[in-house]
Scaffold this motif. Sequence first.
Motif, short mmCIF file in Angstrom:
data_model
loop_
_atom_site.label_atom_id
_atom_site.label_comp_id
_atom_site.label_asym_id
_atom_site.label_seq_id
_atom_site.Cartn_x
_atom_site.Cartn_y
_atom_site.Cartn_z
N HIS A 8 24.76 0.36 -70.05
CA HIS A 8 25.36 -0.46 -68.94
C HIS A 8 24.93 -1.97 -68.89
O HIS A 8 25.56 -2.77 -68.78
CB HIS A 8 25.22 0.23 -67.79
N TYR A 9 23.55 -1.82 -68.90
CA TYR A 9 22.87 -3.37 -68.87
C TYR A 9 22.55 -3.87 -70.13
O TYR A 9 22.20 -5.25 -69.97
CB TYR A 9 21.73 -3.28 -68.07
N LYS A 10 23.26 -3.31 -71.31
CA LYS A 10 23.13 -3.83 -72.55
C LYS A 10 21.62 -4.48 -72.96
O LYS A 10 21.47 -5.57 -73.47
CB LYS A 10 24.34 -5.26 -72.68
N SER A 11 20.95 -3.31 -72.81
CA SER A 11 19.54 -3.87 -73.02
C SER A 11 18.95 -3.06 -74.19
O SER A 11 19.52 -2.16 -74.61
CB SER A 11 18.43 -3.67 -71.89
N ALA A 12 17.85 -3.41 -74.95
CA ALA A 12 17.22 -2.85 -76.17
C ALA A 12 16.57 -1.32 -75.47
O ALA A 12 16.55 -0.41 -76.02
CB ALA A 12 15.94 -3.70 -76.59
N ILE A 62 10.51 -13.17 -66.98
CA ILE A 62 10.75 -11.88 -66.10
C ILE A 62 11.60 -12.38 -64.96
O ILE A 62 11.37 -13.16 -64.17
CB ILE A 62 9.54 -11.35 -65.55
N VAL A 63 12.83 -11.68 -64.89
CA VAL A 63 13.71 -11.72 -63.78
C VAL A 63 13.58 -10.64 -62.93
O VAL A 63 13.99 -9.52 -63.13
CB VAL A 63 14.80 -12.12 -64.39
N ASP A 64 13.05 -10.94 -61.60
CA ASP A 64 13.24 -10.11 -60.57
C ASP A 64 14.86 -10.31 -59.89
O ASP A 64 15.15 -11.19 -59.35
CB ASP A 64 12.38 -10.37 -59.21
N ALA A 65 15.35 -9.10 -60.30
CA ALA A 65 17.16 -9.22 -60.02
C ALA A 65 17.07 -8.03 -59.15
O ALA A 65 18.09 -7.20 -59.03
CB ALA A 65 17.73 -9.08 -61.26
N ALA A 66 16.17 -7.75 -58.18
CA ALA A 66 16.26 -6.64 -57.40
C ALA A 66 17.46 -6.56 -56.44
O ALA A 66 18.12 -5.25 -56.44
CB ALA A 66 15.11 -6.52 -56.30
N HIS A 67 18.11 -7.66 -56.38
CA HIS A 67 19.65 -7.58 -55.68
C HIS A 67 20.85 -7.83 -56.58
O HIS A 67 21.78 -8.03 -56.04
CB HIS A 67 19.58 -8.66 -54.45
N GLY A 68 20.46 -7.59 -57.78
CA GLY A 68 21.48 -7.84 -58.72
C GLY A 68 22.09 -6.60 -59.44
O GLY A 68 22.53 -6.88 -60.31
N ALA A 69 21.64 -5.51 -59.04
CA ALA A 69 22.25 -4.19 -59.77
C ALA A 69 23.59 -4.40 -60.14
O ALA A 69 23.87 -3.77 -61.23
CB ALA A 69 21.55 -3.11 -59.32
N HIS A 70 24.32 -4.80 -59.35
CA HIS A 70 25.96 -4.64 -59.44
C HIS A 70 26.39 -5.83 -60.62
O HIS A 70 27.50 -5.87 -60.85
CB HIS A 70 26.47 -4.77 -58.02
N LEU A 71 25.58 -6.97 -60.39
CA LEU A 71 26.23 -8.00 -61.50
C LEU A 71 26.44 -7.55 -62.83
O LEU A 71 25.92 -6.50 -63.48
CB LEU A 71 25.01 -9.06 -61.36
N GLY A 72 27.23 -8.09 -63.31
CA GLY A 72 27.76 -7.57 -64.86
C GLY A 72 28.82 -6.70 -64.79
O GLY A 72 29.51 -6.40 -65.80
N THR A 73 29.21 -6.18 -63.54
CA THR A 73 30.39 -5.37 -63.41
C THR A 73 31.38 -6.50 -62.94
O THR A 73 31.37 -7.02 -61.88
CB THR A 73 30.07 -4.37 -62.38
N LYS A 74 32.35 -6.39 -63.77
CA LYS A 74 33.55 -7.52 -63.49
C LYS A 74 34.35 -7.16 -61.98
O LYS A 74 34.42 -5.75 -61.84
CB LYS A 74 34.69 -7.42 -64.63
N PRO A 75 34.63 -8.13 -61.02
CA PRO A 75 34.77 -9.49 -61.49
C PRO A 75 33.57 -10.09 -61.10
O PRO A 75 33.26 -11.53 -61.02
CB PRO A 75 35.66 -10.09 -60.76
N PHE A 76 32.38 -9.55 -60.83
CA PHE A 76 31.09 -10.18 -60.48
C PHE A 76 30.56 -11.02 -61.63
O PHE A 76 30.88 -10.84 -62.64
CB PHE A 76 30.23 -9.15 -59.86
N PRO A 77 29.67 -12.07 -61.15
CA PRO A 77 28.84 -12.76 -62.35
C PRO A 77 28.09 -11.91 -63.19
O PRO A 77 28.00 -10.67 -63.18
CB PRO A 77 28.21 -13.84 -61.55
N GLU A 78 27.77 -12.61 -64.39
CA GLU A 78 27.11 -11.72 -65.44
C GLU A 78 25.68 -11.35 -64.90
O GLU A 78 25.05 -12.00 -64.08
CB GLU A 78 26.89 -12.70 -66.82
#
Length: 436
Positions: A61-65, A169-185
């Motif tokens: 889902h998050y396109k990570s290694a 390191i990116v603290d994206a604690a408030h960004g779990a929904h990002l990457g789901t269209k139409p939200f930003p990447e």
Amino acid sequence: MRLNDKLNSVERYPFHMPGHKRNKKFGIAGAEIDVTEIESFDNLHSPDGVILDIENRLARHYKSAKSFMTVNGSTVGVLAAVHAVCNRGDKIIIARNCHKSVFNACYLLNLKIAYIEPEFDSECGYYTQVTQSAVDEAVRAHGDAKAVVITSPTYEGIISNITVSLPLIVDAAHGAHLGTKPFPEYPKGDIVISSLHKTLPALTQTAVASIYNVDFVDRFKKYLDIFETSSPSYVLMNSVDLCLKYLEHSGSDFAQYYGELRKIHTLGLKWLKIKRTDDLGKIVVSTAGASINAQDLADALRTRYNIEIEAVLCEHIILMTSVADTKKAFEQLKTALVTIDCECDKKSFRKPFEKPPCPDGIITISDCDGGTRCDIKNAAGKTANEYVYAYPPDIPLIVPGEVITAEIAKYITDLLDAGVNVISDSGILPQVLTKG
């Protein structure tokens, strides 16, 4: 078989932990699926079955290694991430609006901290974007730094897209929904941490740490095992399984949700102002131009419209939304904001907020045991011996080892006078602990 399926088909009698034994007579919600690491239920610290399946799906889902599920929130991911990229005594560059967990990681490793100062919204008084130029300048000035840490998106929904030669390191604690269209990447970095529970349908404490630089996978895992509980909750992990199942089939829901957000953000308000941020999911309502203050706005929403908000600050409130919000809830919010706005008038002049002073030079967070009590109004020039921060979102205003300036003392006083929930480690505000 997925974790949720297995948990809902448990039949063997539990002569094992936990002590409630799934016995219904205690009335404990969730107890019916609360098990431990019994045969075929896998182990979060060494997954090879149903839990590994969840983590593999998170990685897709998050396109990570590699993605790690955590049940101690983003905090444990941040602690492990900083330890993964730094050694004791190293120098690190962090944005001044980082979460307290970043500062705690720096304390544990006795790191030398160089600050990046984000941009600032003077209308409402909060940090916004970390610019590429500010990061580049910091890296040039601190060639011996080992890593960079930023918060993106911020509590108010501001996204910083930066690149850097150092581990990021990116603290994206408030960004779990990002990457789901139409939200930003979804944010880009070597390690990115998000709280699933903040913006997706998952239980509190669930989070994901995604590793995009494979060089850090093993070291991150080592420290995650140190900081995370050895008794992870299957109730929490089950909610991640169900959250992922939903995400895999939720495209139309997110489109409808985004449509409702656009309606909110284009309300024709006259005095109240909905701030346009990068993430429409954060509804930031400014009272800077209205004859109502943020606390009274929050009270009106609560008492008149049965709406509880996320946070009240000096001149704005924050309302958290998610794909789980209903159309009816959005209609109620629109009605409330339009009605309250119509009851307002123009605010008499108020001075714009000044950016809180960012300490110069390098700091190392000192041990903060004891200290001398001092009223914050008289603390200028003294060295802080505890954290002081607005909660939420736990961004320190004062860090142990920093010299308290007259400007930050006044800023904290103004926050307290405005009714903002400002707290300290000692819990004695308006007094603060200082050295000596």
